[in-house]
Each structure stands twice: as structure tokens, then as C-alpha cells.
Scaffold this motif. Structure first.
Motif, PDB file in Angstrom:
ATOM      1  N   UNK A  29       1.112  -1.341  -0.135  1.00 40.21           N
ATOM      2  CA  UNK A  29      -0.021   0.247  -0.291  1.00 40.21           C
ATOM      3  C   UNK A  29       1.387   1.314   0.133  1.00 40.21           C
ATOM      4  N   UNK A  30       1.723   1.533   0.682  1.00 35.14           N
ATOM      5  CA  UNK A  30       3.059   2.319   0.732  1.00 35.14           C
ATOM      6  C   UNK A  30       3.585   3.143  -0.200  1.00 35.14           C
ATOM      7  N   UNK A  31       3.971   1.966  -1.207  1.00 31.68           N
ATOM      8  CA  UNK A  31       5.316   1.412  -2.388  1.00 31.68           C
ATOM      9  C   UNK A  31       3.531   2.363  -3.857  1.00 31.68           C
ATOM     10  N   UNK A  32       2.562   1.101  -3.439  1.00 33.53           N
ATOM     11  CA  UNK A  32       1.306   1.762  -5.007  1.00 33.53           C
ATOM     12  C   UNK A  32       1.010   3.559  -4.098  1.00 33.53           C
ATOM     13  N   UNK A  33       0.980   4.111  -2.971  1.00 33.49           N
ATOM     14  CA  UNK A  33       0.450   5.363  -2.849  1.00 33.49           C
ATOM     15  C   UNK A  33       1.819   6.275  -3.740  1.00 33.49           C
ATOM     16  N   UNK A  34       3.080   5.878  -2.974  1.00 35.67           N
ATOM     17  CA  UNK A  34       4.238   6.482  -3.411  1.00 35.67           C
ATOM     18  C   UNK A  34       4.336   6.654  -4.831  1.00 35.67           C
ATOM     19  N   UNK A  35       4.115   6.047  -5.448  1.00 30.48           N
ATOM     20  CA  UNK A  35       4.199   4.934  -6.944  1.00 30.48           C
ATOM     21  C   UNK A  35       3.352   6.582  -8.030  1.00 30.48           C
ATOM     22  N   UNK A  36       1.819   6.479  -7.695  1.00 34.23           N
ATOM     23  CA  UNK A  36       1.347   7.064  -7.699  1.00 34.23           C
ATOM     24  C   UNK A  36       2.019   8.668  -8.481  1.00 34.23           C
ATOM     25  N   UNK A  37       3.620   8.936  -8.034  1.00 31.47           N
ATOM     26  CA  UNK A  37       3.712  10.534  -7.899  1.00 31.47           C
ATOM     27  C   UNK A  37       3.287  11.552  -7.882  1.00 31.47           C
ATOM     28  N   UNK A  38       2.487  11.546  -6.264  1.00 27.69           N
ATOM     29  CA  UNK A  38       1.824  12.831  -6.265  1.00 27.69           C
ATOM     30  C   UNK A  38       2.454  13.737  -4.994  1.00 27.69           C
ATOM     31  N   UNK A  39       3.848  12.779  -4.541  1.00 28.23           N
ATOM     32  CA  UNK A  39       4.611  12.800  -3.509  1.00 28.23           C
ATOM     33  C   UNK A  39       3.886  12.996  -2.224  1.00 28.23           C
ATOM     34  N   UNK A  40       2.922  12.327  -1.578  1.00 28.67           N
ATOM     35  CA  UNK A  40       2.186  12.028  -0.154  1.00 28.67           C
ATOM     36  C   UNK A  40       3.347  12.149   0.532  1.00 28.67           C
ATOM     37  N   UNK A  41       2.350  13.240   1.779  1.00 28.17           N
ATOM     38  CA  UNK A  41       3.045  13.574   3.038  1.00 28.17           C
ATOM     39  C   UNK A  41       3.205  12.267   3.988  1.00 28.17           C
ATOM     40  N   UNK A  42       3.870  11.904   5.126  1.00 34.10           N
ATOM     41  CA  UNK A  42       4.293  10.871   6.407  1.00 34.10           C
ATOM     42  C   UNK A  42       2.120  10.785   6.446  1.00 34.10           C
ATOM     43  N   UNK A  43       1.683  12.107   7.080  1.00 31.44           N
ATOM     44  CA  UNK A  43       0.667  11.645   7.783  1.00 31.44           C
ATOM     45  C   UNK A  43      -0.351  11.297   6.625  1.00 31.44           C
ATOM     46  N   UNK A  44      -0.405  11.358   5.010  1.00 35.48           N
ATOM     47  CA  UNK A  44      -0.780  11.214   3.826  1.00 35.48           C
ATOM     48  C   UNK A  44      -1.006   9.349   3.871  1.00 35.48           C
ATOM     49  N   UNK A  45       0.191   9.372   4.098  1.00 35.73           N
ATOM     50  CA  UNK A  45       0.192   7.723   4.095  1.00 35.73           C
ATOM     51  C   UNK A  45      -0.194   6.822   5.462  1.00 35.73           C
ATOM     52  N   UNK A  46       0.070   7.403   6.342  1.00 36.14           N
ATOM     53  CA  UNK A  46      -0.249   7.208   8.025  1.00 36.14           C
ATOM     54  C   UNK A  46      -1.233   6.492   7.813  1.00 36.14           C
TER      55      UNK A  46
END
Length: 283
Positions: A12-29
Motif C-alpha cells: 500500500x505504501x509503495x503503490x501510493x508513493x508510486x503514483x507520483x503525487x508526493x504524499x506526506x508522512x501523515x497522508x501515508x499513515x
């Protein structure tokens, strides 16, 4: 934390980061927590460290964008890692479904049980590859209708079209050797070690489709598909080098840069009259 939950967190972390929208730490948590996977700041940091230290994938923070991204230059194993995570997640989904009882089987159809043959060799083969250990295998050839035992220096594992292969070299011959796991009858790990000769696995397969090495140079291959077939080629590219040249109501034309081999010709033939080879002429 269960192994299944750990794998799901990584994916899930890799998929969200891979999308290229630079999610923040809180976004990922928050994303992990929304998926039912409890995650604190400390847990999140451990996830990043594990992905980097255990699998060589660098997730870095961009202070200008104020978010995370994957450093592709430092993450050579990113695509294989994602593939393994997806396969593991799919297996877990099947296991969860089967645990619901035999009634679930009426909704599942497997293409062929034969494709599962030989996968129990993956673990010992991976150990031999990692530790540079020679192996003695007994192999059944399609074309010879006989079994033969020999010593192999295994270097890679390759998955293609739901079938697994081991790639290595033999001391008394030149070049690489490719063997399908479903044709292997036995594997014995030996104590003798060997020196790897074939280089990095990613570079080795980058220019081919499948597992057969033709010895040809990389060529530009141009294919023209019907618009209908083009819908599938667009979403499931033939090769990572695929570029779209024409996309209209009359045709879907692409180019790929590969070393022509048996699998490429086989894939093209599968499309029948839905494809035409534009280049090279004598292909």
C-alpha cells in the motif's frame, strides 16, 4: 505484526508513493489506518527502513514537494519487488477465500494445475543463487524424451507467462542456460561454490520478451494492431520499451526495442489477423 499485514503495508505504501503525487508522512499513515492497518509515526518509519534495508527500494522525502517519492536510480529491484508483493498478496487472498469453506471453490477456476509443478524448487534455488552454490539437477527435456543429470551454476529466477525458470551457466559450455522448473525432477544443493558470470538480472532480461536469448542485436519492431486489439495492448504493454506511434479509429501502432526471439514471434502470431508487422521487413 503478521507477515500478511506486513506485506500489505509495504504494498500500500509503495503503490501510493508510486503514483507520483508526493504524499506526506501523515497522508501515508492515514491511508494505512483507513485500510484497517494500524500505523503510528514509529511504525511508518520502520516500514521505510525495512523496504530500504531488506529490499533495496529507496523511498525518500522531498522537502520542496513536502512529500515522499521513490528514487528509481537507487532502486534497481523496485519492479521485481512490487511483482513479488502482488503475487504474495494474491496468494493470501486465495488462502483467505479457501478458509471460508469448500463452497468458495465453485466461484474459482484455475487455468492449469500443471503450472504449479516445480514451484517447490523456488526456495532451494533461491538459496543456491544467493549463496553462489552449485546444484545438481535431474531434468526432463521436451525434445529428447529423456532425463539427464548435470551440475548447474544458477544465477537468476525468471517468471514468464505464469511459468518459472532458472537461468545459469554450466562450466563446460559457453553462454547462459535456461531450464523450466516444471521439467526439473530433482534438485540437490552442493557445497561447491561458483563465480557469477551473467551480470545483473535486470539488465540481462531488459531487451527480450520471455526467456530465450537469440544472440541478435536490439532492433526496433513496429507493430500495427486493430483498434479493438489496441485497447488490450495499451493497458498490457508487450514490453517496457513500448511507445505508441498511432492511436486512432483505424489502427493502434506501437514500437518496441528488443532482441527478436522465439517468444516475440510467438506473441505476435497469437494475435492472428489483428496485427501486422511493419518493421523489420524480414521479421
Amino acid at each position: 505484526m503478521s507477515q500478511q499485514a506486513t506485506i500489505k503495508r509495504y504494498l500500500l505504501v509503495l503503490e501510493k508513493v508510486k503514483r507520483g503525487f508526493y504524499p506526506s508522512r501523515q497522508d501515508l499513515i492515514d491511508y494505512l489506518n483507513d485500510q484497517g492497518l494500524k500505523c503510528s509515526t514509529r511504525t511508518f518509519q520502520r516500514i521505510l527502513e525495512s523496504i530500504r534495508n531488506e529490499f533495496g527500494v529507496e523511498i525518500k522525502y522531498n522537502s520542496h514537494k513536502q512529500g515522499y517519492y521513490i528514487d528509481q536510480e537507487l532502486s534497481d529491484d523496485f519492479e521485481p519487488f512490487i511483482r513479488l508483493l502482488e503475487m504474495s498478496q494474491s496468494a493470501n487472498t486465495i488462502i483467505e477465500t479457501l478458509s471460508e469453506g469448500k463452497d468458495a471453490m465453485q466461484f474459482i477456476h484455475f487455468d492449469s494445475s500443471s503450472l504449479m509443478q516445480g514451484i517447490h524448487y523456488l526456495k532451494p534455488l533461491l538459496r543456491a543463487i544467493r549463496d553462489s552454490l552449485q546444484i545438481k539437477i535431474q531434468y526432463s527435456y521436451f525434445y529428447k524424451e529423456e532425463e539427464r543429470s548435470f551440475i548447474l551454476n544458477p544465477e537468476f529466477l525468471k517468471e514468464y507467462m505464469n511459468r518459472w525458470y532458472v537461468v545459469g551457466h554450466v562450466d563446460y559450455t559457453e553462454g547462459e542456460r535456461v531450464y523450466a522448473l516444471d521439467r526439473i525432477k530433482s534438485v540437490e544443493l552442493l557445497s561447491d561454490t561458483f563465480t557469477k558470470k551473467l551480470g545483473a538480472v535486470g539488465n540481462y532480461f531488459d531487451d527480450i520478451i520471455g526467456v530465450n536469448f537469440s544472440g541478435e542485436e536490439v532492433k526496433k519492431v513496429v507493430l500495427s494492431f486493430s483498434p479493438h486489439q489496441g485497447n488490450y495492448i495499451r493497458t498490457l504493454p508487450l514490453h517496457h520499451s513500448q511507445e505508441i506511434i498511432v492511436d486512432n479509429k483505424d489502427e493502434f501502432r506501437i514500437s518496441i526495442r528488443v532482441k527478436p526471439n522465439f517468444e516475440l514471434k510467438q506473441r505476435i502470431q497469437m494475435y492472428g489477423d489483428q496485427v501486422k508487422v511493419i518493421e523489420p521487413e524480414l521479421f
